[in-house]
Each structure stands twice: as structure tokens, then as C-alpha cells.
Enzyme design. Structure first.
Site, PDB file in Angstrom:
ATOM      1  N   GLY A  70       4.086   0.341  -1.713  1.00 37.45           N
ATOM      2  CA  GLY A  70       5.055   0.234  -2.965  1.00 37.45           C
ATOM      3  C   GLY A  70       4.011  -0.322  -4.129  1.00 37.45           C
ATOM      4  O   GLY A  70       4.329   0.163  -5.365  1.00 37.45           O
ATOM      5  N   THR A  71       3.436  -1.069  -3.856  1.00 37.87           N
ATOM      6  CA  THR A  71       2.500  -1.652  -5.008  1.00 37.87           C
ATOM      7  C   THR A  71       1.654  -0.701  -5.490  1.00 37.87           C
ATOM      8  O   THR A  71       1.604  -0.642  -6.643  1.00 37.87           O
ATOM      9  CB  THR A  71       1.643  -2.929  -4.337  1.00 37.87           C
ATOM     10  OG1 THR A  71       2.599  -3.930  -4.055  1.00 37.87           O
ATOM     11  CG2 THR A  71       0.906  -3.659  -5.494  1.00 37.87           C
ATOM     12  N   ASN A 150      14.921  -7.430  -5.311  1.00 33.75           N
ATOM     13  CA  ASN A 150      14.811  -8.014  -3.787  1.00 33.75           C
ATOM     14  C   ASN A 150      14.978  -9.270  -3.698  1.00 33.75           C
ATOM     15  O   ASN A 150      14.958  -9.831  -2.509  1.00 33.75           O
ATOM     16  CB  ASN A 150      13.203  -7.972  -3.592  1.00 33.75           C
ATOM     17  CG  ASN A 150      12.429  -8.350  -4.637  1.00 33.75           C
ATOM     18  OD1 ASN A 150      12.440  -8.204  -5.633  1.00 33.75           O
ATOM     19  ND2 ASN A 150      11.523  -9.294  -4.119  1.00 33.75           N
ATOM     20  N   GLN A 178      13.326  -1.377  -2.312  1.00 36.95           N
ATOM     21  CA  GLN A 178      14.431  -2.189  -1.533  1.00 36.95           C
ATOM     22  C   GLN A 178      15.696  -1.102  -1.170  1.00 36.95           C
ATOM     23  O   GLN A 178      16.360  -1.565  -0.104  1.00 36.95           O
ATOM     24  CB  GLN A 178      14.806  -3.391  -2.274  1.00 36.95           C
ATOM     25  CG  GLN A 178      14.021  -4.646  -2.415  1.00 36.95           C
ATOM     26  CD  GLN A 178      13.690  -5.008  -0.827  1.00 36.95           C
ATOM     27  OE1 GLN A 178      14.421  -4.984  -0.139  1.00 36.95           O
ATOM     28  NE2 GLN A 178      12.273  -5.876  -0.813  1.00 36.95           N
ATOM     29  N   SER A 198       8.322   2.370   0.422  1.00 37.24           N
ATOM     30  CA  SER A 198       7.423   1.665   1.163  1.00 37.24           C
ATOM     31  C   SER A 198       7.964   1.507   2.431  1.00 37.24           C
ATOM     32  O   SER A 198       8.875   1.044   2.971  1.00 37.24           O
ATOM     33  CB  SER A 198       6.839   0.323   0.589  1.00 37.24           C
ATOM     34  OG  SER A 198       5.897  -0.464   1.537  1.00 37.24           O
ATOM     35  N   ALA A 199       7.161   2.263   3.733  1.00 38.73           N
ATOM     36  CA  ALA A 199       7.872   2.417   5.041  1.00 38.73           C
ATOM     37  C   ALA A 199       8.034   1.219   5.766  1.00 38.73           C
ATOM     38  O   ALA A 199       9.102   1.048   6.496  1.00 38.73           O
ATOM     39  CB  ALA A 199       6.576   3.120   5.804  1.00 38.73           C
ATOM     40  N   HIS A 200       7.406   0.028   5.516  1.00 37.09           N
ATOM     41  CA  HIS A 200       7.785  -1.115   6.120  1.00 37.09           C
ATOM     42  C   HIS A 200       9.198  -1.840   5.760  1.00 37.09           C
ATOM     43  O   HIS A 200       9.310  -2.808   6.436  1.00 37.09           O
ATOM     44  CB  HIS A 200       6.507  -2.108   6.200  1.00 37.09           C
ATOM     45  CG  HIS A 200       6.590  -2.960   4.790  1.00 37.09           C
ATOM     46  ND1 HIS A 200       6.615  -4.229   4.690  1.00 37.09           N
ATOM     47  CD2 HIS A 200       6.025  -2.376   3.535  1.00 37.09           C
ATOM     48  CE1 HIS A 200       6.575  -4.570   3.470  1.00 37.09           C
ATOM     49  NE2 HIS A 200       5.821  -3.432   3.056  1.00 37.09           N
ATOM     50  N   THR A 236      -9.567   9.035   2.411  1.00 39.39           N
ATOM     51  CA  THR A 236      -8.837   9.585   3.468  1.00 39.39           C
ATOM     52  C   THR A 236      -7.313   9.293   3.840  1.00 39.39           C
ATOM     53  O   THR A 236      -7.275   7.753   3.964  1.00 39.39           O
ATOM     54  CB  THR A 236      -9.753   9.485   4.784  1.00 39.39           C
ATOM     55  OG1 THR A 236     -11.189   9.918   4.518  1.00 39.39           O
ATOM     56  CG2 THR A 236      -9.126   9.927   6.119  1.00 39.39           C
ATOM     57  N   CYS A 328      13.004 -24.010  -9.850  1.00 35.21           N
ATOM     58  CA  CYS A 328      11.808 -24.556 -10.627  1.00 35.21           C
ATOM     59  C   CYS A 328      10.958 -23.662 -10.909  1.00 35.21           C
ATOM     60  O   CYS A 328      10.474 -23.144  -9.919  1.00 35.21           O
ATOM     61  CB  CYS A 328      11.709 -25.660  -9.779  1.00 35.21           C
ATOM     62  SG  CYS A 328      10.383 -26.929 -10.412  1.00 35.21           S
TER      63      CYS A 328
END
Length: 380
Positions: A70-71, A150, A178, A198-200, A236, A328
Site C-alpha cells: 500500500g505504501t 486505520n 483498510q 495491500s494483501a496482508h 521483476t 500526547c
């Protein structure tokens, strides 16, 4: 008892996904860019996976590009859109994921854009009237707002957001990491130029994601060095990751209604038990609004205490894996930029519970009991 309630960070791999990946890890090892039979066989696996993802999202395979996660997908969407269209003004919010926020802040720091932040209400929701004012002031800009937060689970209406951006000729990117695999995304209806996955986050492997780029949104590559991904991303391909992502998304869509019912039930039980067990407990953002938030996330605001720094550590000792955050913003390693922006009381600890299809009611009861014990001890 070992309990995992940090699924917003990453989810366990579905065994069926692993089985789909195994042949690409052990037997089908050809480079997909090679023209021989070993390479062609692997290339076909990639393109079948691309078509599967596209079909699930109701779009064309030519609009799906695989990335390292995702990043990278967010960075590509933002940097390449800004570069390709000469965009000088970007509208976002201060509660975006750092994949977006830090990228945009760096682009402003280097003089490439002027960054404008939309106002948020007390619960962290986007003030749509202010967004429209910003769009009037900066037409043909880029808007980047996440589908669901998130940390506090607030969710935005992507259809309404897309309509508003189109009315002002703005480009729209949304970080959908998310919500991907937990909500349906019909890309024939959503007027977004770029979304990501993002797959994870939906029981697939780490290190693989995708970027959707609408067919009429032409952007330059972000990573050069090869002709892969139709000249859009050099390098690749992560073949078994791609196959795993497609299988995980397919399983997510097949079981989405069932999994949503199960997770919403667990979330409802946890909210009820927390209210019964911990006096003065609250919830950050809209995370306790089960039907109108990201149903996989619950952000708990605990009574004031001086021992917040030890809370996650003590939960971990009890076998409970969660994420935390404090209002904080003094640089603490558990500080949350989201809660800091909402000006939450820094004396109140925050714990993010995030659920998956594998969690159980027994785990919820155990986690609430331990959290109540720790909270009682810290305020006594």
C-alpha cells in the site's frame, strides 16, 4: 492464552492462500518477462490474477498495477499524479496514514506542492463544506483522503467524495488499504482516479499490493528500471505474492457478508463488556458506531492514569497483541498523530483492537477481563 487483536496492522495468512502460492514458490519459477515456456507459464499466472482483481472491483485489468504494498501504491498515485499533471495544490487531512501524510509533507517541503488540510469535526470526520470551499479556492487540484481511518475507524462516503471532486475538476486518490477486502468497491460507480490495496490486510501475504489507475488518468512511472507492469513499474514481479493477493481478495469477497456479521458481533460484545467492566470508558472517533464505521477497528479510550506507557507492555505479557496510541504528541513511541490532532486527553490511554474472521468471543472476553484488571490497578 494468546490473543491477536492487531489485524489492522496485519492479518494471518489464510491457509488457502498459501496453497495457491506454493506452486509459484516451488515449481513455477520462471521469470515472467522471459519468452520461453517457463516464463510464459508464470506470466499467465500474473495476468489471471490481474483479471481476478479487476473483476472483483468491476474494472478493467489494464487499470490494475501490482506494487510492493500500500505504501508504494500511495506514493505512486500521489507523486506520479503531481508530476504528470503539474499539480501545485493538494488537499488532504492531518489524520491520514503516514504513507500519504509524510509523502505530501515531503513534497511540500521540497517546494513541489502547497498542501492544504481540510477541517475535521470533534470526532475526526471530514467537514465536507470546508472541503468544498478548498476545492473552490484550488480548482483542478489533487485530493487525497482515506476511505477509512486505520486508528479511529471513521469512514468517508467515497461516492459523495468522488462527485464533489469531479464537480471541481479535481483528481481524487483514496487510501483504501483498510477497507479493501472488507467492503465492496465498485470502480464503475466510485469516481476516484486512484485507489490502493495491500494483501496482508485481508489475509494475503506481506510485500504485495496494487494500485488502481483509472483509464483516463495517465501518469508516469514512479519506479523505473524495466518494462514490467506495462511500463508502469520497473522490477521483476513478486509472482507468488500477486497470486496470493488475488486469491486472498477472492476469498474475502466470497465470505464478506459472513465475516462482517461475525466481526460486528464480536465488536458489539466487546463494547458492551468494556462498558460493564471499566467505569468512564469511552471510544475514540466513531469506532463504536458499528454500522457506520470501519467494523474491524475499535479504539478504546481508558480512564485517566499515569501508567499508560506500560499498558501495551502489560497486555503483551498477558498474551494480548494490540496497538496503542496516546493523544500526547511529545514524541512517545506509542504516540498517535491521529489522537493528537483530535486533542484527546493525554492522560487517557488508548488501545486499538482490530478484529478478523479468525477471532472468537472467548478471546474478546479474555481481552476485556485483562484490560479491566490492568485499568483498575493503574487507577487505584
Amino acid at each position: 492464552m494468546k490473543v491477536y487483536f492487531d489485524n489492522a496492522a496485519t492479518t494471518p495468512l489464510d491457509p488457502a492462500v498459501f496453497e495457491a502460492m506454493k506452486p509459484l514458490m516451488l515449481d513455477l519459477y520462471g521469470n515472467p518477462s522471459s519468452i520461453h515456456s517457463h516464463g510464459r507459464e508464470v506470466r499467465s499466472s500474473i495476468e489471471r490474477s490481474r483479471k481476478k482483481v479487476a473483476d472483483l472491483l468491476n474494472t478493467s485489468p489494464s487499470e490494475i498495477f501490482f506494487t510492493s504494498g500500500g505504501t508504494e501504491a500511495d506514493n505512486t498515485a500521489l507523486c506520479s499524479t503531481i508530476d504528470s499533471y503539474g499539480i501545485k495544490n493538494v488537499i488532504s487531512s492531518k489524520v491520514e496514514h503516514h504513507a500519504v501524510l509524510h509523502t505530501l509533507e515531503n513534497l511540500e517541503k521540497t517546494g513541489r506542492i502547497k498542501l492544504h488540510f481540510v477541517a475535521l469535526n470533534d470526532n475526526g470526520e471530514v467537514e465536507m463544506d470546508h472541503l468544498e470551499q478548498l476545492l473552490i479556492q484550488h480548482p483542478k487540484c489533487l485530493v487525497s483522503l482515506m476511505h477509512a481511518n486505520n486508528e479511529i475507524a471513521n469512514i468517508i462516503d467515497l461516492n459523495a467524495l468522488g462527485e464533489l471532486c469531479e464537480a471541481h475538476e479535481a483528481k481524487l486518490h483514496s487510501d483504501t488499504v483498510q477497507t479493501m477486502g472488507h467492503f465492496t468497491h465498485d470502480l464503475q460507480q466510485i469516481k476516484a482516479h486512484c485507489i490502493v490495496g495491500s494483501a496482508h490486510k485481508f489475509h494475503g501475504p506481506k510485500g504485495i499490493g496494487f494500485l488502481y489507475v483509472r483509464h483516463d488518468h495517465k501518469i508516469n512511472p514512479f519506479i523505473y528500471g524495466g518494462a514490467q507492469e506495462r511500463n508502469m513499474r520497473g522490477g521483476t514481479e513478486n509472482v507468488y505474492g500477486i497470486v496470493g493477493l488475488a486469491k486472498a481478495l477472492e476469498l474475502a469477497y466470497e465470505g464478506m457478508s459472513e465475516h462482517a456479521r461475525h466481526i460486528k458481533s464480536l465488536k458489539g460484545i466487546m463494547i458492551k463488556r468494556l462498558k460493564e467492566s471499566i467505569p468512564d470508558v469511552h471510544f475514540n472517533g466513531l469506532s463504536d458506531d458499528i454500522e457506520n464505521s470501519l467494523y474491524t477497528v475499535l479504539n478504546v479510550c481508558l480512564p485517566p492514569s499515569g501508567d499508560n506507557d506500560m499498558l501495551l507492555f502489560n497486555l503483551d505479557i498477558s498474551g494480548i497483541s494490540v496497538s496503542g496510541g496516546s493523544a500526547c504528541s511529545s514524541g512517545s513511541n506509542i504516540g498517535s498523530h491521529v489522537l493528537a490532532e483530535l486533542k484527546r486527553d493525554s492522560s487517557r490511554g488508548a488501545v486499538r483492537f482490530s478484529f478478523s474472521k479468525y477471532n472468537t468471543e472467548e478471546e474478546v472476553e479474555y481481552a476485556v477481563r485483562k484490560l479491566a484488571e490492568l485499568t483498575t490497578a493503574s487507577v487505584s
